[in-house]
Design an enzyme around this catalytic site. Sequence first.
Site, PDB file in Angstrom:
ATOM      1  N   LYS A  69     -85.097  25.289  14.765  1.00 35.80           N
ATOM      2  CA  LYS A  69     -83.676  25.136  15.135  1.00 35.80           C
ATOM      3  C   LYS A  69     -83.982  24.153  16.654  1.00 35.80           C
ATOM      4  O   LYS A  69     -84.997  24.377  17.211  1.00 35.80           O
ATOM      5  CB  LYS A  69     -82.879  26.094  15.264  1.00 35.80           C
ATOM      6  CG  LYS A  69     -81.239  25.634  15.274  1.00 35.80           C
ATOM      7  CD  LYS A  69     -80.839  25.449  13.908  1.00 35.80           C
ATOM      8  CE  LYS A  69     -79.608  25.019  13.792  1.00 35.80           C
ATOM      9  NZ  LYS A  69     -79.009  25.200  12.574  1.00 35.80           N
ATOM     10  N   ASP A  89     -76.729  19.177  11.967  1.00 37.62           N
ATOM     11  CA  ASP A  89     -76.006  20.816  12.191  1.00 37.62           C
ATOM     12  C   ASP A  89     -74.722  20.204  13.042  1.00 37.62           C
ATOM     13  O   ASP A  89     -74.329  18.915  12.839  1.00 37.62           O
ATOM     14  CB  ASP A  89     -76.843  21.642  12.913  1.00 37.62           C
ATOM     15  CG  ASP A  89     -76.271  23.064  13.086  1.00 37.62           C
ATOM     16  OD1 ASP A  89     -76.524  23.903  11.862  1.00 37.62           O
ATOM     17  OD2 ASP A  89     -75.635  23.495  14.010  1.00 37.62           O
TER      18      ASP A  89
HETATM   19  N1  GLU Z   1     -78.474  23.004   9.988  1.00 36.65           N
HETATM   20  C1  GLU Z   1     -78.379  23.349   8.646  1.00 36.65           C
HETATM   21  C2  GLU Z   1     -78.552  25.011   8.455  1.00 36.65           C
HETATM   22  O1  GLU Z   1     -77.968  25.542   9.290  1.00 36.65           O
HETATM   23  C3  GLU Z   1     -79.418  22.598   7.672  1.00 36.65           C
HETATM   24  C4  GLU Z   1     -80.772  22.585   8.141  1.00 36.65           C
HETATM   25  C5  GLU Z   1     -81.492  21.438   7.399  1.00 36.65           C
HETATM   26  O2  GLU Z   1     -81.321  20.714   6.438  1.00 36.65           O
HETATM   27  O3  GLU Z   1     -82.785  21.509   7.662  1.00 36.65           O
HETATM   28  O4  GLU Z   1     -79.303  25.562   7.607  1.00 36.65           O
END
Ligand code: GLU
Length: 444
Positions: free
Chosen positions: A126, A166
């Site tokens: 993240k 996100d």
């Molecule tokens: N931010 C999204 C999540 O919390 C998607 C992450 C992504 O597609 O890599 O899963």
Amino acid sequence: MSYVDEVIEQVVAKNPAEPEFHQAVKEVLESIRVVVEANEEKFRKEALLERIVNPERQIKFRVPWVDDNGQVQVNTGYRIQFNSAIGPYKGGLRLHPSVNLGIMKFLGFEQVFKNSLTGLAMGGAKGGSDFDPKGKSDREVMAFCQSFMNELYKYIGPNVDVPAGDIGTGAREIGFMFGQYKKIVGAFEGVLTGKGLSFGGSLARTEATGYGLLYLTAEMLKTNGIDIKGKTICVSGAGNVAIYAIEKAHQLGAKVVTCSDSTGWVYDPDGIDVAALKEIKEVKRARLTEYKNYRPNSEYHEGRGVWSIKCDIALPCATQNELLIDDAKALVANGVTAVCEGANMPTTLDATEYLQKNGVYFVPGKAANAGGVATSGLEMSQNSERLSWTFEEVDAKLKNIMVTLFHNLDDAAKKYGFEGNYVVGANIAGFEKVVNAMEAQGIV
Ligand code: GLU
């Protein structure tokens, strides 16, 4: 002291002032206790829990940029590369003023198990920044995104780490970041997901998290003998997850009567008008106060309050810790049947426990919102084979992933004697795959 308790204590002591990270670790370790305690000495000797709660790498960097007044601004950028046992690091970039190290670590930790649950080969990561895109001009957002990528590009790549959107990071931000990466590296490659359709993005990626949430919710209810058709649903949030959750809920014959943003919430007894919501949020980037102009019969309220409305199903799709113990009590008093998390960790631990004790079906975000990252995985596959699949193909794969995912966690819960406890099921199912891969790869 048991090994699980020892590691929880260590995490709290060694990561001070990171309450969200502590919360996420406690939730996972408590629910895999039964797996660990069946083989405690081996787990302890191999320090498997210490290895799983410590990120492989934490990157923190300065992001300077110039605003429209010529003033230099400085934000902090992060990328937490948490675990790469089962695939390249994968996870979103959050742009929100609340972003700090603890929030990044909780999200990265959750992502490890979520990605494992999708059945695709993706490790967990993240990132993001305390930059707030709200109220900024397009040029300011571009300046920030370019500066952010000037540092981040060193650590990512299509086989290394593939960031995505996100909260605060949508198609506009991903476009600017992709452009800057391509400029620096000199290669057109699938380094980010959630890209525009004209440069390698996947159809249905925009809809995926919300649609996936509803596919899973419908399957979970069906398994318990309940039809989602005709049910009343309360949704919180008005971002990408909420909008497409509402759209799919309506397609499945349910009625969503609420949504919310950071200043207030809407109650529309006739069902939220998705076209109006899209125009307000995706086109105008405006507040929900505008919703009443489209729907005179609806109510707008300042502050929080979505969970006070009577519903059969609650779908928290806003942000972490938005559904508190008093909200859980109000939902139970109003006869709620199911709570499925569209956001990451929107329900506090005590609220989760209260819902479960009162017989509410509860599916945690790492399972229920996995459709977004799963479809990112599908975008990576399409980029690798330099092909684009149709909307129907991607949507069918997404649905299949969510249905399979639900049955995997349902089976894991049953196998360990926790039938119907989808928190335990999701954590065990996600954990087992990652731990097996870590053991097979030795002490690295
Ligand atoms: N931010 C999204 C999540 O919390 C998607 C992450 C992504 O597609 O890599 O899963």
